[in-house]
Design an enzyme around this catalytic site. Structure first.
Site, PDB file in Angstrom:
ATOM      1  N   CYS A  74     -32.664  61.616 -44.620  1.00 31.19           N
ATOM      2  CA  CYS A  74     -32.310  62.625 -43.619  1.00 31.19           C
ATOM      3  C   CYS A  74     -31.801  63.915 -44.223  1.00 31.19           C
ATOM      4  O   CYS A  74     -31.599  64.890 -43.500  1.00 31.19           O
ATOM      5  CB  CYS A  74     -31.262  62.069 -42.658  1.00 31.19           C
ATOM      6  SG  CYS A  74     -29.699  61.642 -43.451  1.00 31.19           S
ATOM      7  N   CYS A  79     -20.374  63.304 -51.119  1.00 29.18           N
ATOM      8  CA  CYS A  79     -19.775  63.096 -52.438  1.00 29.18           C
ATOM      9  C   CYS A  79     -19.950  61.644 -52.866  1.00 29.18           C
ATOM     10  O   CYS A  79     -20.053  60.738 -52.040  1.00 29.18           O
ATOM     11  CB  CYS A  79     -18.297  63.478 -52.426  1.00 29.18           C
ATOM     12  SG  CYS A  79     -17.351  62.769 -51.076  1.00 29.18           S
ATOM     13  N   HIS A 100     -30.891  54.053 -45.023  1.00 26.12           N
ATOM     14  CA  HIS A 100     -30.668  55.325 -45.720  1.00 26.12           C
ATOM     15  C   HIS A 100     -30.073  54.996 -47.094  1.00 26.12           C
ATOM     16  O   HIS A 100     -28.996  55.471 -47.449  1.00 26.12           O
ATOM     17  CB  HIS A 100     -29.724  56.219 -44.920  1.00 26.12           C
ATOM     18  CG  HIS A 100     -30.337  56.799 -43.691  1.00 26.12           C
ATOM     19  ND1 HIS A 100     -30.248  58.138 -43.367  1.00 26.12           N
ATOM     20  CD2 HIS A 100     -31.065  56.227 -42.695  1.00 26.12           C
ATOM     21  CE1 HIS A 100     -30.883  58.364 -42.221  1.00 26.12           C
ATOM     22  NE2 HIS A 100     -31.378  57.199 -41.791  1.00 26.12           N
ATOM     23  N   CYS A 113     -30.757  53.575 -55.605  1.00 29.96           N
ATOM     24  CA  CYS A 113     -30.945  52.765 -54.396  1.00 29.96           C
ATOM     25  C   CYS A 113     -29.709  51.902 -54.208  1.00 29.96           C
ATOM     26  O   CYS A 113     -29.370  51.100 -55.085  1.00 29.96           O
ATOM     27  CB  CYS A 113     -32.200  51.904 -54.502  1.00 29.96           C
ATOM     28  SG  CYS A 113     -32.475  50.856 -53.058  1.00 29.96           S
ATOM     29  N   CYS A 205     -32.800  69.862 -73.495  1.00 34.43           N
ATOM     30  CA  CYS A 205     -31.453  69.516 -73.038  1.00 34.43           C
ATOM     31  C   CYS A 205     -30.727  68.674 -74.084  1.00 34.43           C
ATOM     32  O   CYS A 205     -29.502  68.753 -74.211  1.00 34.43           O
ATOM     33  CB  CYS A 205     -31.510  68.795 -71.700  1.00 34.43           C
ATOM     34  SG  CYS A 205     -32.478  67.265 -71.718  1.00 34.43           S
ATOM     35  N   HIS A 798     -32.059  63.066 -68.713  1.00 30.96           N
ATOM     36  CA  HIS A 798     -31.501  64.403 -68.899  1.00 30.96           C
ATOM     37  C   HIS A 798     -30.176  64.277 -69.634  1.00 30.96           C
ATOM     38  O   HIS A 798     -29.362  63.394 -69.333  1.00 30.96           O
ATOM     39  CB  HIS A 798     -31.294  65.079 -67.546  1.00 30.96           C
ATOM     40  CG  HIS A 798     -30.779  66.484 -67.647  1.00 30.96           C
ATOM     41  ND1 HIS A 798     -31.438  67.474 -68.353  1.00 30.96           N
ATOM     42  CD2 HIS A 798     -29.666  67.065 -67.141  1.00 30.96           C
ATOM     43  CE1 HIS A 798     -30.754  68.604 -68.269  1.00 30.96           C
ATOM     44  NE2 HIS A 798     -29.670  68.376 -67.540  1.00 30.96           N
TER      45      HIS A 798
END
Length: 864
Positions: A74, A79, A100, A113, A205, A798
């Site tokens: 959605c 946080c 969700h 997940c 990076c 990363h």
């Protein structure tokens, strides 16, 4: 004619057909996410933002900016679970008809997940990968616009403030005093610590994270400023055999290109007013030293750090060596000068700023349980690579024999890393892929059979190894000495790998499967094994012992391969063995493997075996010799080797393994850096195939056999205890957590959180006779100032950096520059503020956010 679609599909499509997360289809809605992110602030939790507006927080209250997770169903922004409110987790727990559970970190760009409780590699799904790419492009475009606007406002505010200060100073102070204050303020501002972003040159990076931590190491800049000073006197200790003990040289040559590029980068980071710096010159110099970093591919930060430090170290050693040769040319012959310089490089007596700041020493203590002879092996390090144990590995290893194949596949899907057999074909793969997998399996089996065959042939060397080289007999015989003890390597990285490779090459030559040139090329490469920062074993002093231990070198293949790759552009290791006991006489046996290689290349194939055997026999000392001081040196074809010192001492067995402070009260709870250090330095028992070849016990048995008129000599292997501890702590301590693991063809990354403290006491992991510590001190404290975090999986990820902005530690700088050790060590870390840096994005964070990160490299500075 219509082509069949499934016939020529690439291998990546088979991965997309089976996504890692089975909830991906229902938990992903691209349209809703794109609509929800129109004209909103991405990096702020929407519920925290609403609460702050209602509460009207004051400006003096510091509000932490937590990590924000984006719901991919959605578009909700909340946080994370490490924050106090945990709005993202509460949003997932709210009952709904559809889950969700799939969220994306807008800071780290990693998907998670909640139902699987695991990270989801988005590159294995086309839908998720396209959405993440879209969000990354939008975030970069938005950050550029906001950064430029904020930068304009900051520049305007600074100009106004400077004008006001100038007007007030001119009104209140005389002209001369105002000019002096202006010059001093400019100088003070140039030394004030700052934090700036770095431009990503293309998948760099890993490089930016390392450079951010080095830029927040003030002693690096001080040492580079000193190294850049021309005609600076440098005192170099000479070998004991030469007449002068020290020589003072003047450096008239500029430092190397990598060192100069590093100095320019640190100067720009400190003095420029730009918010973002482009480190292109330093990166290009690193690529010249190690071509593996060319091409802008994903690389490893720890390997980059080692190549960078070794490159600067080699340049400085070469510069000092040239100055030594020039200063000694008026008093000594050219051949003597070359010998002295080469010996100084081998013994690591040439000073360089890399060793002064990052270099330390490890000592491996080995005690025979039969005769209680204690032997020590000293080796240098630039960083410590700590093992990270995971219960998933133990569980999978215990279930390998009992679990069937389908259950194994299910375990791999539920694991937190990427695990895939190289010879495994997917159920829906084409015939071409299945055929290719079968060929790979056959090739693997063939290689294993060839390795077993080669190991079987090397046993023939044991008979040859019993013969003495005539040159060595002439050199050793006058003193009638014998080395005290030899060790067999255990399952860690052995320093005798290069010699084992020489014997394997000899077997290959006997079999006719390899040429002389290729064999000698691999001999010279494998003997240059870099042991800094990795577990290494004691020096092998007998050729027969080396042959019998070839089969024990198969456990840490990843570390060996990684270390061998580092030798391309840097100084490499040599071994120096010293046995010191009651008798003061000394003999030296020098073996130059590169000179032997050049001589062997000129020989015919028939004489190849004899020459190589003689080189191996030089490592075997005479059994008629009494224990004195014996040195074994393998001289590599590189500039500056790391040196190992092997010595046998007469020490009380009760205090042989004593540490600087007690290890009993260590809080070894769960997964932490203290647990990793404890595992790295724990006491081992050498039994079975890892038994110790003790020459003291062998000599005693030989004397009994001589009395019974039995001429055949047998070697005695005994149980032993071994422990590796820090004997010389480095001013800057770099800890490498080995999250990436490879077992055979299985690749995985341990994503588990490893606890690490802000203040680390290294005393429980140091020897009781630790160097550079005030007398009576039982603590060795280090303060955390930098972290490199890796987010993602084995295949993609990363690197980001956490750095502590603080004032330089003057006591530490004096210790590094002048060697002054204060009598009392510091007990509290310096005050400072923490920042999270992701390439060009800089964000202030709290200490709790730093301590909750998924650390890969940790940077500590000694508290003085």
């Amino acid at each position: 004619m219509v082509k069949k679609r499934g016939k020529n599909l690439p291998a990546q499509d088979s991965l997309d057909a089976e996504p890692v997360c089975k909830h991906l289809r229902k938990a992903l809605d691209e349209g809703s996410v794109k609509k929800a992110l129109v004209n909103v602030e991405w990096t702020v939790c929407q519920e925290c933002q609403a609460d702050n507006k209602e509460k009207n927080n004051s400006d003096d209250e510091l509000v932490e900016d937590p990590s924000v997770w984006l719901c991919l169903k959605c578009g909700h922004r909340g946080c994370g679970r490490n924050s106090a409110s945990q709005h993202a987790l509460n949003h997932y727990n709210t009952p709904r008809s559809e889950p969700h559970c799939l969220v994306l970190s807008v800071d780290m760009w990693s998907a998670w997940c909640y139902l699987c409780d695991n990270e989801v590699p988005y590159n294995r799904s086309s839908r998720l990968g396209q959405l993440v790419d879209y969000l990354q492009r939008k975030a970069k475009a938005k950050s550029k616009s906001t950064d430029s606007a904020a930068l304009d406002e900051e520049v305007k505010a600074e100009i106004v403030a400077e004008n006001e200060v100038k007007i007030e100073d001119q009104e209140e102070k005389p002209k001369g005093q105002a000019k002096w204050d202006k010059a001093s303020s400019t100088q003070n501002n140039s030394t004030e610590p700052t934090v700036k972003g770095l431009s990503n040159l293309g998948n760099t990076c890993f490089f930016n994270a390392v450079m951010q931590n080095l830029s927040q190491t003030p002693a690096v800049r001080e040492l580079l400023n000193e190294a850049k000073t021309l005609k600076k006197p440098v005192t170099v200790p000479l070998p004991d055999s030469s007449s002068p003990t020290n020589v003072e040289v003047h450096l008239e040559q500029q430092p190397g290109p990598l060192t100069l590029a590093m100095w320019q980068f640190l100067t720009e980071m400190q003095e420029t007013k730009k918010g973002v710096v482009t480190p292109k010159e330093v990166f290009s110099q690193v690529c010249k030293k190690a071509i593996r970093f060319k091409g802008y591919q994903q690389q490893d930060s720890q390997e980059l750090l080692r190549y960078l430090l070794d490159g600067m170290r080699g340049e400085e050693i070469q510069r000092v060596s040239l100055a030594m040769s020039k200063s000694l040319q008026n008093t000594l012959d050219e051949e003597e000068i070359k010998k002295i310089v080469k010996d100084s490089e081998k013994r690591r007596t040439i000073p360089n700023f890399v060793d002064h700041l990052f270099g330390g020493e490890l000592t491996s203590t080995i005690m025979c349980e039969e005769c209680h002879t204690v032997s020590l092996v000293h080796e240098p390090f630039l960083d410590l690579s700590l093992p990270v144990l995971d219960d998933v590995i133990v569980k999978k290893n215990s279930q390998k024999s009992s679990a069937p194949a389908p259950e194994r596949k299910e375990e791999e899907e539920n694991d937190d890393g990427y695990i895939k057999e190289r010879d495994e074909a997917s159920p829906g793969a084409s015939k071409h892929l299945q055929k290719k997998a079968k060929k790979a399996a056959k090739k693997q089996a063939k290689n294993q059979r060839r390795q077993l065959k080669m190991q079987g042939k090397t046993v023939l060397l044991t008979d040859v190894a019993k013969q003495e080289c005539s040159e060595d007999e002439e050199e050793i015989a006058p003193n009638n000495t014998e080395s005290e003890a030899n060790t067999r390597p255990d399952d860690e990285v052995p320093i005798a790998d290069g010699l084992n490779t020489m014997k394997s090459d000899l077997s290959a030559l006997e079999n006719g499967s390899e040429t002389i040139e290729s064999a000698m090329e691999r001999v010279t490469e494998d003997t240059d094994l870099d042991t800094s920062g990795h577990n290494t074993e004691s020096v092998e002093m007998n050729a027969m012992e080396l042959v019998r231990n070839m089969e024990n070198n198969n456990n840490n293949n990843t570390d060996v391969n990684k270390t061998l790759e580092r030798t391309e552009g840097s100084g490499v290791d040599s071994m120096e063995a010293t046995a010191a006991v009651d008798n003061g006489n000394a003999d030296t046996v020098c073996v130059d493997d590169t000179e032997a290689a050049n001589g062997l290349l000129d020989c015919s194939a028939a004489s190849m075996d004899n020459e190589l055997t003689n080189s191996l026999n030089r490592l075997k000392l005479s059994s008629d010799i009494e224990p004195t001081q014996v040195e074994i040196e393998i001289l590599p074809d590189q500039q500056q080797p790391h040196t190992q010192i092997y010595e046998v001492i007469n020490e009380d067995p009760k205090t042989a393994f004593s540490t600087l402070s007690e290890r009993k009260d260590l809080p070894l709870d769960g997964y932490s850096v203290l647990s990793c250090l404890y595992q790295f330095t724990h006491k081992e028992t050498l039994t079975g195939n890892n038994k110790l070849l003790c020459n003291v016990c062998t000599r005693k048995q030989a004397s009994r056999l001589n009395n019974s008129n039995k001429g055949e000599k047998t070697f005695v292997y005994t149980n032993a205890k071994k422990q590796m501890l820090v004997s010389d702590p480095s001013p800057i301590l770099t800890l490498h957590l080995k999250r990436f693991q490879q077992n055979g063809f299985n690749l995985r990354k341990i994503n588990r959180h490893i606890k690490f403290p802000e203040v680390l006491d290294l005393a429980p992991f140091c020897t009781s006779k630790c160097k550079n510590i005030p007398a009576g001190e039982s603590r060795l404290l280090y303060s955390l100032y930098g972290v490199i975090e890796h987010s993602g999986s084995m295949r993609s990820g990363h690197y980001t950096a956490f750095v502590k902005l603080r004032r330089p530690n003057q006591q530490l700088c004096e210790m590094v520059l002048k060697g002054v050790i204060p009598e009392v060590s510091g007990s509290e870390p310096g005050q400072g503020s923490w920042y999270h840096i992701s390439d060009s994005h800089v964000q202030a964070v709290s200490l709790s956010r730093v301590l909750s990160s998924q650390a890969y490299l940790l940077f500590y500075e000694r508290m003085l």
